[in-house]
Design a protein around this motif. Structure first.
Motif, PDB file in Angstrom:
ATOM      1  N   GLY A 162     -29.883 -53.390   4.962  1.00 57.49           N
ATOM      2  CA  GLY A 162     -31.259 -53.067   4.563  1.00 57.49           C
ATOM      3  C   GLY A 162     -32.267 -53.517   5.608  1.00 57.49           C
ATOM      4  N   ILE A 163     -33.532 -53.477   5.204  1.00 58.39           N
ATOM      5  CA  ILE A 163     -34.612 -53.702   6.166  1.00 58.39           C
ATOM      6  C   ILE A 163     -34.859 -55.189   6.444  1.00 58.39           C
ATOM      7  N   ALA A 164     -34.579 -56.042   5.457  1.00 56.27           N
ATOM      8  CA  ALA A 164     -34.885 -57.473   5.624  1.00 56.27           C
ATOM      9  C   ALA A 164     -33.721 -58.173   6.330  1.00 56.27           C
ATOM     10  N   GLN A 165     -33.607 -57.874   7.608  1.00 54.53           N
ATOM     11  CA  GLN A 165     -32.507 -58.423   8.402  1.00 54.53           C
ATOM     12  C   GLN A 165     -32.705 -59.922   8.657  1.00 54.53           C
ATOM     13  N   LEU A 166     -31.583 -60.604   8.863  1.00 50.81           N
ATOM     14  CA  LEU A 166     -31.598 -62.048   9.134  1.00 50.81           C
ATOM     15  C   LEU A 166     -31.094 -62.302  10.551  1.00 50.81           C
ATOM     16  N   PRO A 167     -31.421 -63.474  11.099  1.00 53.85           N
ATOM     17  CA  PRO A 167     -30.893 -63.793  12.440  1.00 53.85           C
ATOM     18  C   PRO A 167     -29.414 -64.219  12.363  1.00 53.85           C
ATOM     19  N   LEU A 168     -28.566 -63.297  11.955  1.00 58.60           N
ATOM     20  CA  LEU A 168     -27.150 -63.624  11.749  1.00 58.60           C
ATOM     21  C   LEU A 168     -26.399 -63.628  13.074  1.00 58.60           C
ATOM     22  N   ALA A 169     -25.438 -64.538  13.170  1.00 59.93           N
ATOM     23  CA  ALA A 169     -24.608 -64.605  14.383  1.00 59.93           C
ATOM     24  C   ALA A 169     -23.209 -64.100  14.034  1.00 59.93           C
ATOM     25  N   LEU A 170     -23.137 -62.873  13.500  1.00 58.96           N
ATOM     26  CA  LEU A 170     -21.855 -62.363  13.016  1.00 58.96           C
ATOM     27  C   LEU A 170     -21.409 -61.155  13.828  1.00 58.96           C
ATOM     28  N   SER A 171     -20.114 -61.104  14.148  1.00 58.86           N
ATOM     29  CA  SER A 171     -19.562 -59.917  14.803  1.00 58.86           C
ATOM     30  C   SER A 171     -19.490 -58.806  13.758  1.00 58.86           C
ATOM     31  N   ILE A 172     -19.271 -57.591  14.236  1.00 54.51           N
ATOM     32  CA  ILE A 172     -19.192 -56.469  13.303  1.00 54.51           C
ATOM     33  C   ILE A 172     -17.974 -56.627  12.385  1.00 54.51           C
ATOM     34  N   GLU A 173     -16.924 -57.239  12.912  1.00 50.90           N
ATOM     35  CA  GLU A 173     -15.726 -57.479  12.075  1.00 50.90           C
ATOM     36  C   GLU A 173     -16.044 -58.486  10.962  1.00 50.90           C
ATOM     37  N   GLU A 174     -16.811 -59.504  11.321  1.00 47.77           N
ATOM     38  CA  GLU A 174     -17.191 -60.484  10.292  1.00 47.77           C
ATOM     39  C   GLU A 174     -18.089 -59.835   9.233  1.00 47.77           C
ATOM     40  N   LYS A 175     -18.958 -58.927   9.693  1.00 43.05           N
ATOM     41  CA  LYS A 175     -19.810 -58.212   8.723  1.00 43.05           C
ATOM     42  C   LYS A 175     -18.945 -57.297   7.847  1.00 43.05           C
ATOM     43  N   GLN A 176     -17.948 -56.677   8.451  1.00 49.33           N
ATOM     44  CA  GLN A 176     -17.026 -55.828   7.682  1.00 49.33           C
ATOM     45  C   GLN A 176     -16.363 -56.643   6.559  1.00 49.33           C
ATOM     46  N   ASP A 177     -15.896 -57.828   6.915  1.00 47.17           N
ATOM     47  CA  ASP A 177     -15.261 -58.689   5.904  1.00 47.17           C
ATOM     48  C   ASP A 177     -16.242 -59.026   4.777  1.00 47.17           C
ATOM     49  N   LEU A 178     -17.488 -59.309   5.176  1.00 47.71           N
ATOM     50  CA  LEU A 178     -18.499 -59.641   4.163  1.00 47.71           C
ATOM     51  C   LEU A 178     -18.810 -58.447   3.262  1.00 47.71           C
ATOM     52  N   VAL A 179     -18.872 -57.257   3.872  1.00 49.86           N
ATOM     53  CA  VAL A 179     -19.127 -56.052   3.072  1.00 49.86           C
ATOM     54  C   VAL A 179     -18.013 -55.877   2.039  1.00 49.86           C
ATOM     55  N   GLU A 180     -16.770 -56.060   2.474  1.00 55.51           N
ATOM     56  CA  GLU A 180     -15.650 -55.908   1.532  1.00 55.51           C
ATOM     57  C   GLU A 180     -15.726 -56.944   0.413  1.00 55.51           C
ATOM     58  N   GLU A 181     -16.037 -58.165   0.807  1.00 59.84           N
ATOM     59  CA  GLU A 181     -16.165 -59.213  -0.219  1.00 59.84           C
ATOM     60  C   GLU A 181     -17.297 -58.873  -1.192  1.00 59.84           C
ATOM     61  N   ALA A 182     -18.419 -58.407  -0.635  1.00 60.87           N
ATOM     62  CA  ALA A 182     -19.576 -58.077  -1.474  1.00 60.87           C
ATOM     63  C   ALA A 182     -19.237 -56.969  -2.464  1.00 60.87           C
ATOM     64  N   ILE A 183     -18.556 -55.940  -1.978  1.00 58.61           N
ATOM     65  CA  ILE A 183     -18.218 -54.819  -2.868  1.00 58.61           C
ATOM     66  C   ILE A 183     -17.292 -55.298  -3.987  1.00 58.61           C
ATOM     67  N   SER A 184     -16.336 -56.148  -3.638  1.00 56.50           N
ATOM     68  CA  SER A 184     -15.439 -56.585  -4.717  1.00 56.50           C
ATOM     69  C   SER A 184     -16.157 -57.530  -5.686  1.00 56.50           C
ATOM     70  N   LEU A 185     -17.144 -58.260  -5.208  1.00 54.00           N
ATOM     71  CA  LEU A 185     -17.943 -59.087  -6.128  1.00 54.00           C
ATOM     72  C   LEU A 185     -18.727 -58.202  -7.113  1.00 54.00           C
TER      73      LEU A 185
END
Ligand SMILES: Nc1ncnc2c1ncn2[C@@H]1O[C@H](COP(=O)(O)OP(=O)(O)OP(=O)(O)O)[C@@H](O)[C@H]1O
Ligand SMILES: [Mg+2]
Length: 342
Positions: free
Chosen positions: A316-339
């Motif tokens: 979304g639009i409210a981005q954060l200063p995250l230090a995550l690789s795209i793979e780490e974001k992928q993992d988070l997306v999967e975790e978020a969807i299952s939550l």
């Protein structure tokens, strides 16, 4: 015409403070009785990063304080309109929490409110950094900080403020704005966001989300829960940008999104940001397990709101200063969807 010009043209009666106009500021403060007639403004500065409001540290011969003014636009993006009554919500929140001996240790004292000009005067907590650094690699919360953040939150949610609920601002317009950016906009393929400009690969990460009708329907239902009312006074924006570290102590500020709502929402945001900051998994579990739940607390709703906060921050639009690789974001997306989908 932008929101700022439109409003100034339409009213003319509200006094908008400006940076670098110390004489006009001093006149205003003295007229309000917010500083002594003999006192003098010796300097002003921006106390820290913020987007929504005009926030200024005022130094006088007698000491310093913070003034915060809501405008009918977003301070950093004057083309965007924003509901000006949000400052009343902030004023009410600080007033209520000051009736609780624990909560008041964590918040700045509210010194005065000027409802006509949408301004509050609050205690200057001093030069503290907010907690946004936790998103950096190698940075994490200390156990003591987590204990403070948890104590504030569970005390807030367990306090009986029901006597004040009927007169507390509904905050519906600001909630609607927030709702749009948490539960709707991020999941629309046609929202115009150039995700790959944020990070290459982010667009591909979002595409399956846009197509997942079941997921989007579930998020929309959660959005309705957010828009409704609840039993507990919640902070509404309980994330590292609302936490300050001052002399080793944790302080909680910026309650403009507060309302009587669902306690699950605040804890979910807290946990989601720990996950995005790659906090120690043991610490994340510790927070989740040790939060003293108010009666009726809904664990599934907690997980679902946690998932939504992760998704909306990633795509979304409210981005954060995250230090995550795209793979780490992928993992988070999967975790978020299952939550969310369970
Ligand atoms: N009482 C205070 N004492 C010291 N510093 C403060 C105080 N209130 C705010 N600040 C500083 O000013 C910054 C902006 O304040 P605040 O978060 O309230 O503004 P905002 O415009 O609502 O921000 P945002 O757009 O992030 O919601 C804070 O991050 C903090 O660094
Ligand atoms: Mg704010």
């Amino acid at each position: 015409m932008n929101a700022k010009q439109k409003f100034i043209d339409a009213t003319g009666s509200t006094q908008f403070l400006e940076a670098n106009q110390d004489t006009a500021l001093e006149e205003y403060l003295k007229a309000q009785g917010w500083m002594g007639k003999e006192d003098q403004v010796t300097g002003t500065e921006k106390p820290g990063e913020g987007n929504m409001n005009f926030v200024l540290r005022v130094r006088t011969e007698q000491g310093s304080f913070i003034v915060k003014q809501a405008r009918p636009w977003v301070e950093k993006y004057p083309q965007l309109e924003a509901p000006i009554e949000r400052i009343h919500t902030e004023s009410q929140f600080y007033t209520l929490v000051q009736t609780n001996d624990i909560l008041k240790q964590y918040t700045p004292q509210l010194l005065a409110t000027d409802l006509d000009n949408f301004l509050i005067k609050v205690e200057d907590l001093g030069n503290g950094a907010d907690f946004s650094y936790v998103y950096q690699k190698g940075q994490d919360f200390t156990q003591l900080e987590l204990e403070s953040l948890l104590t504030f939150l569970q005390t807030l949610h367990q306090s009986d403020f029901s006597w004040a609920s009927s007169s507390y601002p509904k905050n519906q317009a600001l909630k609607a704005l927030n709702h749009e950016h948490i539960f709707n906009f991020p999941y629309r393929a046609d929202n115009g966001m150039d995700l790959n400009a944020i990070q290459v690969g982010l667009h591909d990460l979002a595409t399956p989300i846009y197509r997942d009708k079941g997921l989007i329907a579930a998020i929309a239902q959660l959005g309705e829960r957010y828009l409704g009312e609840g039993q507990h006074l919640i902070h509404g924006d309980y994330y590292p940008g609302s936490w300050l570290k001052v002399d080793g102590q944790v302080k909680v500020i910026d309650p403009e999104f507060s309302y009587f709502g669902l306690a699950e929402f605040d804890l979910s945001v807290f946990l989601a940001h720990m996950k995005m900051a790659q906090s120690d998994p043991n610490s994340i579990s510790w927070v989740k397990e040790n939060y003293a739940r108010p009666t009726g607390f809904d664990e599934k709703l907690l997980d679902q709101f946690t998932g939504v906060e992760i998704l909306r921050r990633l795509i979304g639009i409210a981005q954060l200063p995250l230090a995550l690789s795209i793979e780490e974001k992928q993992d988070l997306v999967e975790e978020a969807i299952s939550l969310i989908t369970g």
